[in-house]
Scaffold this motif. Structure first.
Motif, PDB file in Angstrom:
ATOM      1  N   ASP A   1      -7.281  19.486 -14.161  1.00 63.29           N
ATOM      2  CA  ASP A   1      -6.614  20.768 -14.356  1.00 63.29           C
ATOM      3  C   ASP A   1      -6.125  21.309 -13.009  1.00 63.29           C
ATOM      4  OD1 ASP A   1      -5.899  23.373 -15.051  1.00 63.29           O
ATOM      5  OD2 ASP A   1      -7.883  23.932 -15.782  1.00 63.29           O
ATOM      6  N   ARG A   2      -4.829  21.507 -12.905  1.00 64.04           N
ATOM      7  CA  ARG A   2      -4.213  22.049 -11.686  1.00 64.04           C
ATOM      8  C   ARG A   2      -4.540  21.211 -10.459  1.00 64.04           C
ATOM      9  NH1 ARG A   2      -6.630  27.716 -12.536  1.00 64.04           N
ATOM     10  NH2 ARG A   2      -7.895  26.461 -13.918  1.00 64.04           N
ATOM     11  N   ILE A   3      -4.359  19.896 -10.590  1.00 60.86           N
ATOM     12  CA  ILE A   3      -4.561  19.018  -9.435  1.00 60.86           C
ATOM     13  C   ILE A   3      -3.203  18.656  -8.833  1.00 60.86           C
ATOM     14  CG2 ILE A   3      -6.736  18.087 -10.319  1.00 60.86           C
ATOM     15  CD1 ILE A   3      -5.191  15.457 -10.838  1.00 60.86           C
ATOM     16  N   TYR A   4      -3.219  18.338  -7.564  1.00 58.97           N
ATOM     17  CA  TYR A   4      -2.050  17.858  -6.843  1.00 58.97           C
ATOM     18  C   TYR A   4      -2.399  16.448  -6.382  1.00 58.97           C
ATOM     19  CZ  TYR A   4       1.387  17.524  -3.005  1.00 58.97           C
ATOM     20  OH  TYR A   4       2.384  17.120  -2.150  1.00 58.97           O
TER      21      TYR A   4
ATOM     22  N   PHE B   1     -12.126  18.678 -13.359  1.00 59.68           N
ATOM     23  CA  PHE B   1     -11.686  18.740 -11.961  1.00 59.68           C
ATOM     24  C   PHE B   1     -10.591  19.794 -11.878  1.00 59.68           C
ATOM     25  CE2 PHE B   1     -13.268  14.543 -12.932  1.00 59.68           C
ATOM     26  CZ  PHE B   1     -14.134  14.289 -11.883  1.00 59.68           C
ATOM     27  N   ILE B   2     -10.833  20.842 -11.109  1.00 58.06           N
ATOM     28  CA  ILE B   2      -9.892  21.964 -11.047  1.00 58.06           C
ATOM     29  C   ILE B   2      -9.485  22.210  -9.598  1.00 58.06           C
ATOM     30  CG2 ILE B   2      -9.538  24.412 -11.555  1.00 58.06           C
ATOM     31  CD1 ILE B   2     -11.837  24.210 -13.571  1.00 58.06           C
TER      32      ILE B   2
ATOM     33  N   PRO C   1      -8.674  22.146  -1.993  1.00 55.01           N
ATOM     34  CA  PRO C   1      -9.646  21.245  -1.365  1.00 55.01           C
ATOM     35  C   PRO C   1      -9.127  19.818  -1.533  1.00 55.01           C
ATOM     36  CG  PRO C   1     -10.720  22.751  -2.896  1.00 55.01           C
ATOM     37  CD  PRO C   1      -9.253  22.907  -3.081  1.00 55.01           C
ATOM     38  N   LYS C   2      -9.306  18.958  -0.516  1.00 57.69           N
ATOM     39  CA  LYS C   2      -8.715  17.617  -0.527  1.00 57.69           C
ATOM     40  C   LYS C   2      -9.750  16.521  -0.683  1.00 57.69           C
ATOM     41  CE  LYS C   2      -4.677  18.010   2.461  1.00 57.69           C
ATOM     42  NZ  LYS C   2      -4.038  17.474   3.652  1.00 57.69           N
ATOM     43  N   LEU C   3      -9.360  15.503  -1.483  1.00 57.15           N
ATOM     44  CA  LEU C   3     -10.053  14.228  -1.518  1.00 57.15           C
ATOM     45  C   LEU C   3      -9.063  13.221  -0.958  1.00 57.15           C
ATOM     46  CD1 LEU C   3     -11.600  14.274  -5.113  1.00 57.15           C
ATOM     47  CD2 LEU C   3     -12.744  14.774  -2.961  1.00 57.15           C
ATOM     48  N   VAL C   4      -9.406  12.583   0.159  1.00 55.94           N
ATOM     49  CA  VAL C   4      -8.495  11.659   0.830  1.00 55.94           C
ATOM     50  C   VAL C   4      -9.194  10.326   1.024  1.00 55.94           C
ATOM     51  CG1 VAL C   4      -7.070  11.263   2.876  1.00 55.94           C
ATOM     52  CG2 VAL C   4      -7.447  13.597   2.073  1.00 55.94           C
ATOM     53  N   SER C   5      -8.562   9.257   0.542  1.00 57.34           N
ATOM     54  CA  SER C   5      -9.124   7.917   0.692  1.00 57.34           C
ATOM     55  C   SER C   5      -8.496   7.218   1.894  1.00 57.34           C
ATOM     56  CB  SER C   5      -8.857   7.087  -0.565  1.00 57.34           C
ATOM     57  OG  SER C   5      -9.312   5.764  -0.373  1.00 57.34           O
TER      58      SER C   5
ATOM     59  N   ALA D   1      -7.726  14.689 -20.381  1.00 54.03           N
ATOM     60  CA  ALA D   1      -6.541  15.545 -20.282  1.00 54.03           C
ATOM     61  C   ALA D   1      -6.078  15.691 -18.836  1.00 54.03           C
ATOM     62  CB  ALA D   1      -6.837  16.924 -20.859  1.00 54.03           C
ATOM     63  N   LEU D   2      -4.765  15.740 -18.676  1.00 57.14           N
ATOM     64  CA  LEU D   2      -4.116  16.115 -17.415  1.00 57.14           C
ATOM     65  C   LEU D   2      -3.253  17.323 -17.762  1.00 57.14           C
ATOM     66  CD1 LEU D   2      -3.380  15.540 -14.407  1.00 57.14           C
ATOM     67  CD2 LEU D   2      -1.452  14.205 -15.292  1.00 57.14           C
ATOM     68  N   ILE D   3      -3.606  18.477 -17.207  1.00 52.30           N
ATOM     69  CA  ILE D   3      -2.881  19.703 -17.556  1.00 52.30           C
ATOM     70  C   ILE D   3      -2.515  20.503 -16.307  1.00 52.30           C
ATOM     71  CG2 ILE D   3      -3.843  19.902 -19.884  1.00 52.30           C
ATOM     72  CD1 ILE D   3      -5.881  21.903 -18.788  1.00 52.30           C
ATOM     73  N   ASP D   4      -1.348  21.133 -16.378  1.00 56.94           N
ATOM     74  CA  ASP D   4      -0.892  22.057 -15.334  1.00 56.94           C
ATOM     75  C   ASP D   4      -0.988  21.457 -13.927  1.00 56.94           C
ATOM     76  OD1 ASP D   4      -0.495  24.018 -17.336  1.00 56.94           O
ATOM     77  OD2 ASP D   4      -2.597  24.613 -17.211  1.00 56.94           O
TER      78      ASP D   4
END
Length: 179
Positions: free
Chosen positions: A72-75, A32-33, A10-14, A96-99
């Motif tokens: 978690d697992r964000i692009y 946020f996953i 799912p995308k969040l676009v500014s 935390a920023l993970i994976d």
């Protein structure tokens, strides 16, 4: 990079210069996953993709600091021609920023994949791809608005840190990690 762009999140676009995702006040206990966080390809400049907390004088006491945030697992990524200063900014506590996969963080000025100044920590940066021109990871080095605030308890493990050589003549390039 090809693998990340093939993922379907799912995308969040500014479509504004302001951050794509930012916290307000002492936001707490968010995870946020599986999100893609970016800016519209037509944009030429952006202040940041994710701003957890505020690096300005608005956040001037510890009761205003957001906490217990997990990405978690964000692009999270900019665009090839976008002047993007901060991909992920931690001005928060227990974050935390993970994976995750963070890329295209570059600017004519300092640009970081992960940065933080006005938050106490602890911070966990584990098992990520981090691509940035100036500093891939940076903590400190800017004004702090909370008395005696020093980012601390920073865990950095199992990250792939990248700085494309082609950026050297286009964007400001500097250190891998800076404290």
């Amino acid at each position: 990079p090809a693998m990340a762009s093939a993922m379907a999140f799912p995308k969040l676009v500014s479509s504004t210069v302001v951050s794509t995702l930012l916290t307000k006040g002492p936001a707490a206990r968010w995870r946020f996953i599986g999100l893609e966080i970016t800016v519209d390809p037509s944009m030429t400049t952006s202040q940041g993709l994710v701003l957890a907390g505020d690096a300005s004088s608005v956040q001037n006491s510890s009761d205003k600091v957001p906490s217990d945030l997990i990405f978690d697992r964000i692009y999270a990524h900019g665009q090839p021609t976008l002047d993007l200063r901060k991909c992920i900014a931690f001005n928060s506590a227990s974050t935390a920023l993970i994976d995750s996969y963070v890329s295209e963080c570059h600017s004519a000025f300092d640009a970081q994949a992960v940065t933080g100044t006005n938050g106490p920590g602890p911070f966990k940066i584990v098992n990520n791809y981090l691509e940035a021109a100036a500093e891939n990871i940076a903590f400190g080095g800017a004004p702090v608005w909370i008395a005696n605030m020093v980012p601390a308890d920073i865990e950095i493990r199992r990250n792939y840190i990248s700085k494309p050589l082609s950026w050297k003549s286009t964007w400001l390039t500097k250190n891998l990690i800076e404290f």
